[in-house]
Structures are given as C-alpha cells and as structure tokens.
Design an enzyme around this catalytic site. Structure first.
Site, PDB file in Angstrom:
ATOM      1  N   ARG A  71       0.823  -1.210   0.000  1.00  0.00           N
ATOM      2  CA  ARG A  71       0.000   0.000   0.000  1.00  0.00           C
ATOM      3  C   ARG A  71       0.860   1.264   0.000  1.00  0.00           C
ATOM      4  O   ARG A  71       0.510   2.263  -0.636  1.00  0.00           O
ATOM      5  CB  ARG A  71      -0.952  -0.024   1.197  1.00  0.00           C
ATOM      6  CG  ARG A  71      -2.087  -1.009   0.996  1.00  0.00           C
ATOM      7  CD  ARG A  71      -2.931  -1.248   2.223  1.00  0.00           C
ATOM      8  NE  ARG A  71      -4.030  -2.148   1.884  1.00  0.00           N
ATOM      9  CZ  ARG A  71      -4.855  -2.691   2.755  1.00  0.00           C
ATOM     10  NH1 ARG A  71      -4.719  -2.407   4.047  1.00  0.00           N
ATOM     11  NH2 ARG A  71      -5.823  -3.501   2.362  1.00  0.00           N
TER      12      ARG A  71
ATOM     13  N   TYR B  44      -6.298  -0.992  -6.741  1.00  0.00           N
ATOM     14  CA  TYR B  44      -5.695  -2.215  -6.188  1.00  0.00           C
ATOM     15  C   TYR B  44      -5.009  -1.981  -4.845  1.00  0.00           C
ATOM     16  O   TYR B  44      -4.821  -0.851  -4.424  1.00  0.00           O
ATOM     17  CB  TYR B  44      -4.801  -2.925  -7.188  1.00  0.00           C
ATOM     18  CG  TYR B  44      -3.561  -2.273  -7.736  1.00  0.00           C
ATOM     19  CD1 TYR B  44      -3.009  -1.105  -7.234  1.00  0.00           C
ATOM     20  CD2 TYR B  44      -2.897  -2.877  -8.809  1.00  0.00           C
ATOM     21  CE1 TYR B  44      -1.857  -0.572  -7.761  1.00  0.00           C
ATOM     22  CE2 TYR B  44      -1.739  -2.352  -9.346  1.00  0.00           C
ATOM     23  CZ  TYR B  44      -1.227  -1.197  -8.835  1.00  0.00           C
ATOM     24  OH  TYR B  44      -0.077  -0.667  -9.366  1.00  0.00           O
ATOM     25  N   GLU B  45      -4.702  -3.086  -4.187  1.00  0.00           N
ATOM     26  CA  GLU B  45      -4.203  -3.081  -2.797  1.00  0.00           C
ATOM     27  C   GLU B  45      -5.203  -2.439  -1.840  1.00  0.00           C
ATOM     28  O   GLU B  45      -4.825  -1.775  -0.872  1.00  0.00           O
ATOM     29  CB  GLU B  45      -2.836  -2.395  -2.699  1.00  0.00           C
ATOM     30  CG  GLU B  45      -1.750  -3.044  -3.528  1.00  0.00           C
ATOM     31  CD  GLU B  45      -1.575  -4.524  -3.242  1.00  0.00           C
ATOM     32  OE1 GLU B  45      -1.957  -4.978  -2.151  1.00  0.00           O
ATOM     33  OE2 GLU B  45      -1.069  -5.237  -4.131  1.00  0.00           O
ATOM     34  N   GLY B  46      -6.475  -2.631  -2.110  1.00  0.00           N
ATOM     35  CA  GLY B  46      -7.529  -2.065  -1.277  1.00  0.00           C
ATOM     36  C   GLY B  46      -8.025  -0.768  -1.872  1.00  0.00           C
ATOM     37  O   GLY B  46      -7.314   0.246  -1.846  1.00  0.00           O
TER      38      GLY B  46
END
Length: 592
Positions: free
Chosen positions: A294, A434-436
């Site tokens: 992140r 992406y990555e949350g």
C-alpha cells in the site's frame, strides 16, 4: 515522446535537509551520507531514464501475450529486468543473510519512485517480489527462508500475492480456495485467484506465489484463512528446480492501463503448498506484504503525477498560444508560450506542490518504518500504520487528478496517444483501486486506525503538528505563510475527529459517510506539515549560504502556494463531514 528525469536533487533535499537521515540514531542511517545516497540515486536515475522509460510506451502499446500457458512480456522487458537484477536493485534493502544489501528502506523507497515513474508496469513485478520477500522473511521457518529468499532477492525468482477470487474481493471471509493437509507438512492447494499481477511471466526462472486458502475444519470467516507458499516449479533439496507444480494461468486481463504488467487468472489444482506462519493466521502474514504494497502504491500515485508534470512543464514552455495579458513576453515570436498564462501556472503549481509534498510524506513514512523495524519503536510503527491508508488513498486520488491536469495542459494533444499523456492517466488509475480500493482505505482509517491503541497515534500526529508550530512560532518567515495555515488545518482535522467521537457512536453511518473526506483532510494536513518542514529546511540552507539559491527559493514559493491554495480544502471537508450521513443515505436504493 515523453521523457523522464529522476528528481535526485529534490530527493537529496528531503533525505538530508528535511529528514537529516545521516544524523539519526537508526542503525544503518550513519552510512546514508550525502555522497553515498547521491551515488545510489544517480545510478538509479540513469536506469530509470535510459533503460526503463524508453520501454514504457512499448509496454503500453504491445502489452503482454499468453502463449501455450506462458505469458510473454513486452519487447525489451526481459533484457531490462536482467540489467536491473545485475545491478542488485531487487535486494537493495533486503536481509544481508540471504544476499541483500541491507540498505535502509527509506533509500529503497526513493529508488522505487524513480523506477515507478519511468515504467510503472515494469516496476510492479519488482514491487510484488519485494513484498513477498518481506512476508517470508518475517513469518517463514529458517528452512523456508533458506530455500526461497536468496534467489528471490537476486531476482532470479519473483513473487506474487494471491488474495482475490472471482466472487470475493475485499471480503476475504468469502474465500473458497482450499488447502488440504497431506500429513508430510505439505498441503494440496486448489482454487482460483484473479487479478494476480505478475502471476505468470517470462522474466524469472521461478515464481513464488503467496496464496491465501482455507484449511478444512478451521474457523469460519476471516479467522479461518491461512497463507501458503506455492512455487511455480518445485524446488529440489539442492536448490535446483524440479517438476512443474499444479498452478497455471487461465487467462490475462485486458485492462485500461498498465498493459506491460500481466494481470492473471491463476488456477491451483492440487498444487503443493507450504504453510507460511501459523494455521488460520494467514491475514497476519499477508498484511506484512499488503501494508508494504500500500505504501508502494501511494508512491505510484505521485510518481505518475511527477512524470506527467515534467512533460507538461516542457510542453507549456514550448507551446505558443496567445499573449500574456500584461503584455507580450516574446514579441519576436508569433505568440507567447502558454506558461505565461495564470491558469496554466495554477495547474502546474497544483501539480508541483502535490508531487513534492507527496514525495516528502512518503519518504517520511518510509523513515518511520525504518525506525519501527530497526529500533523496534512501537510509536513509529503505530504512526506508520495510521499514515498507511492516507499515503495509499490520498496520494493516489490526488495523483490521478494530477495526471489529468498535466494532460489538460496539452489541450487536444493530451488526448492523442502519440504524446503519451494518456498512458500516465490510464496507468495511474489502477493505483486508486488495487491493494484495497480507496474507499476501503478511508473506512480503515476512520473505522480502525483512529481508535487503535486508544487513539494514541492520531494524538501523536496532532502533537507533532503542535510541537512544530510552537518550536518555530518565533520565525516570522514561517508564521504567516506556513504555521498559521497549518494550525488552522489541524484544528479542522481535530474538529472532524471530535464529530466522529460524538456522532459516530449514535449512528456509525455519520462517521463512515465522512470517511473519504477525513482521509483527504488528513492527507492535506500531512502535506501541510511536510511543506512547513521543507520551508524551514530551505530557509536554513539559505541562511547557511547555499549556492543554489534558486532551488531553495523555489521550494519556499511552492510551499507557500500549497498552504494558500490547497490546504484550505480542509474547511470544505469538515463542512461535508459535519453534514452527517443524512444527505448521503437519504435516497432509497430503488431511487438511484
């Protein structure tokens, strides 16, 4: 065609003038003197501009292809990857016990910015491998480390992260992939994962997949998820590669951007896997990788904004259009360059002040991670955890906005593919997802991070701001332009926090409806703090007789712009938060 120049001077300013890295008590930082960091950054900048950037458009136009179960990366990627590995870049900050160089994470982060700005799709392969290395290094057994880490650190083998399934993304409690114990310490992993970056490629000899799966009979929901090491090729006792494991790529996605990175559907059919960490504690191990990822994605946000900005500045200085309203600046030409126009200046200043502030925030965050890991500093760890959703969410939201602003500078040419600005916007767009996804980052910040450890870490941030203002309130050069706006913005952020405490308990939607506004508000306050610190450092350099006065004076002027034109957004975000959930939730679902 676009170009890219690594901002080594600005990175050096942040590392040494603002953060003072070589003067800190963190183990390994004493080696980060100006000459050493300059040598590393200059060489990384050459790789970025001479090797990676020329392949960026190639990757976008050609993309990846799937042939007989093998993904072919774009022309030139394989040779570039070999050169990056030969230079030892994948293992820059990795554990020396397994072949890494052990350089602090803060310098690795600076290098990552250059590579991401030059060729984001290429750097994703390296970034995910680094995350997998970190997860294995923290959670694996000694035997697993000895088997997998050395060749992952050299780049001979790469790594991936396998979470998402066709029916579940953020809600991993719905996961169906199974891992059946075999009685010999191994597991048979079966299931399908989607959106796997670098799940298959022709860059490395082996791919080490980290796969979330359920062991039958375990707890329901997220508490029953475990993490497994599943290599593409089995590894023999002597370290050589053995038979192909039961893992294959089903297809690769056709995406809006990031074409040079293969986003794969991965099929696991009784693949041999090795438990990483404890049974049913997979999320603990995976978050080691996810939190690092992140931060890297937040970096991608301002890195794409920077390369777009650099090209927008060049275009604005070259493109002739109209005359300066105060009088012709270049009377010998048919028109003035568009950089003379106030609205173009406004756009470029928005971009410049965001990029430089984002760079400072990300390197500060990396420094906090170094302090947490190398000194076992729990306060630094808590503050880094608090900042993670802000760095990821705020910097990618604003980074995408910045690439669009850079594209706008080009007018119609910005919409034409040959100029390259479209790629920066399309590539930057994925970083918000992406990555949350960023909405989830905002919910994580408000729902979990603010209250963590009794709110100790958000209070620590407030104290950092208050202390900086108090320590420097006697400096008239900082007061009106930097300290007063920072104080006002910090009060807005504290007022929002108080609203959540008072209203969130009555109706949780009151807090959640304002979560994205709070994330952006906190992002602005953090960048405001960074700009105040940078202004102080720039004044100190000028007072000490710095020869490059233009650089430091430009830094101060850019900071003043951010404080005057961007930081006041905190009052808008506070007004939105104070409106509560009612305007957001007013419509029935059927009325949308």
């Amino acid at each position: 065609m676009p170009s890219y120049t690594a901002p080594t001077k600005d990175t050096q300013f942040i590392l040494h003038d603002m953060l003072g890295v070589s003067e800190q008590d963190i183990p390994g930082y004493d080696e980060l003197d100006r000459d050493f960091s300059a040598a590393v950054l200059e060489e990384a900048g050459k790789i970025a501009s001479e090797v990676l950037q020329p392949l960026n458009a190639v990757g976008d136009k050609v993309g990846c292809t799937l042939e007989n179960g093998v993904v072919r990366t774009p022309p030139g990627f394989k040779d570039a990857y070999a050169r990056v590995c030969e230079g030892g870049w994948p293992g820059l900050d990795c554990d020396p016990e397994y072949g890494g160089q052990g350089i602090p994470y803060v310098l690795h982060t600076a290098v990552g910015e250059y590579f991401s700005a030059a060729n984001m799709a290429f750097q994703v392969y390296n970034g995910l491998t680094h995350g997998a290395v970190s997860a294995i290094n923290v959670h694996a057994t000694k035997a697993q480390k000895a088997t997998f880490l050395p060749k992952m650190i050299t780049g001979e083998w790469t790594g991936t992260m396998n979470l998402t399934e066709p029916h579940c993304g953020t809600d991993l409690a719905l996961m169906r992939t199974k891992a059946e114990p075999q009685g010999d310490g191994t597991y048979r992993v079966s299931g399908q994962k989607i959106f796997i970056s670098g799940g298959e490629q022709d860059l490395s000899d082996n791919i080490i997949h980290l796969v979330l799966a359920r062991i039958p009979g375990g707890p329901e929901g997220i508490k029953g998820v475990s993490l497994f090491i599943v290599p593409k090729f089995m590894v023999n006792d002597d370290g050589s590669l053995g038979a192909r494991n039961g893992v294959s790529v089903g297809s690769i996605e056709e995406k809006m951007g990031l074409h040079g990175n293969a986003t794969c559907v991965m099929n696991y059919d009784n693949a041999t896997g090795y438990l990483l960490g404890e049974e049913h504690k997979g999320m603990r191990a995976m978050f080691t990788m996810m939190n690092e990822a992140r931060l890297a994605v937040g970096l991608q946000g301002f890195a794409q904004a920077d390369v777009a900005y650099q090209n927008a500045v060049a275009y604005a200085n070259d493109r002739l259009q109209g005359r300066d309203v105060t009088g012709a600046q270049y009377p010998d030409r048919a028109a003035d360059p568009i950089i003379v126009h106030p609205d173009i200046r406004r756009s470029l200043m928005d971009q410049k002040s965001f990029v430089e502030g984002g760079r400072a925030l990300t390197l500060w965050g990396a420094h906090l991670i170094d302090r947490a890991h190398r000194l076992n500093d729990s306060d630094a760890d808590g503050l880094a955890s608090l900042l993670t959703p802000v760095i990821k969410g705020f910097l990618t939201d604003k980074g995408f906005d910045s690439t669009i602003a850079a594209q706008q500078v080009y007018g119609g040419h910005g919409y034409i593919e040959e100029w390259g600005m479209s790629q920066f916007a399309r590539d930057a767009r994925i970083a918000m997802i992406y990555e949350g996804a960023n909405g989830i980052q905002a919910l994580d910040l408000v729902g979990r991070k603010l209250a963590a450890d009794g709110g100790r870490h958000i209070m620590a941030l407030f104290d950092l701001v208050k202390s900086f203002i108090k320590e420097n309130e006697g400096d008239e050069r900082l007061k009106a332009g930097f300290l007063d706006p920072l104080k006002s913005a910090s009060k807005d952020l504290q007022a929002a926090g108080m609203y959540f405490m008072a209203e969130g308990t009555k109706n949780p939607n009151n807090a959640l409806a304002g979560s994205t506004d709070f994330m952006h508000m906190m992002g602005h306050v953090c960048l405001g703090l960074m700009w105040a610190r940078m202004a102080k450092a720039a004044h100190a350099a000028l007072d000490a007789g710095a020869t490059d006065r233009d650089f430091y004076e430009a830094k101060i002027a850019t900071g003043r712009y951010y404080m005057a034109r961007q930081l006041p957004a905190t009052s808008m975000h506070l007004a939105r938060i104070n409106s509560g959930a009612e305007p957001v939730m007013a419509l029935e679902a059927a009325h949308f």
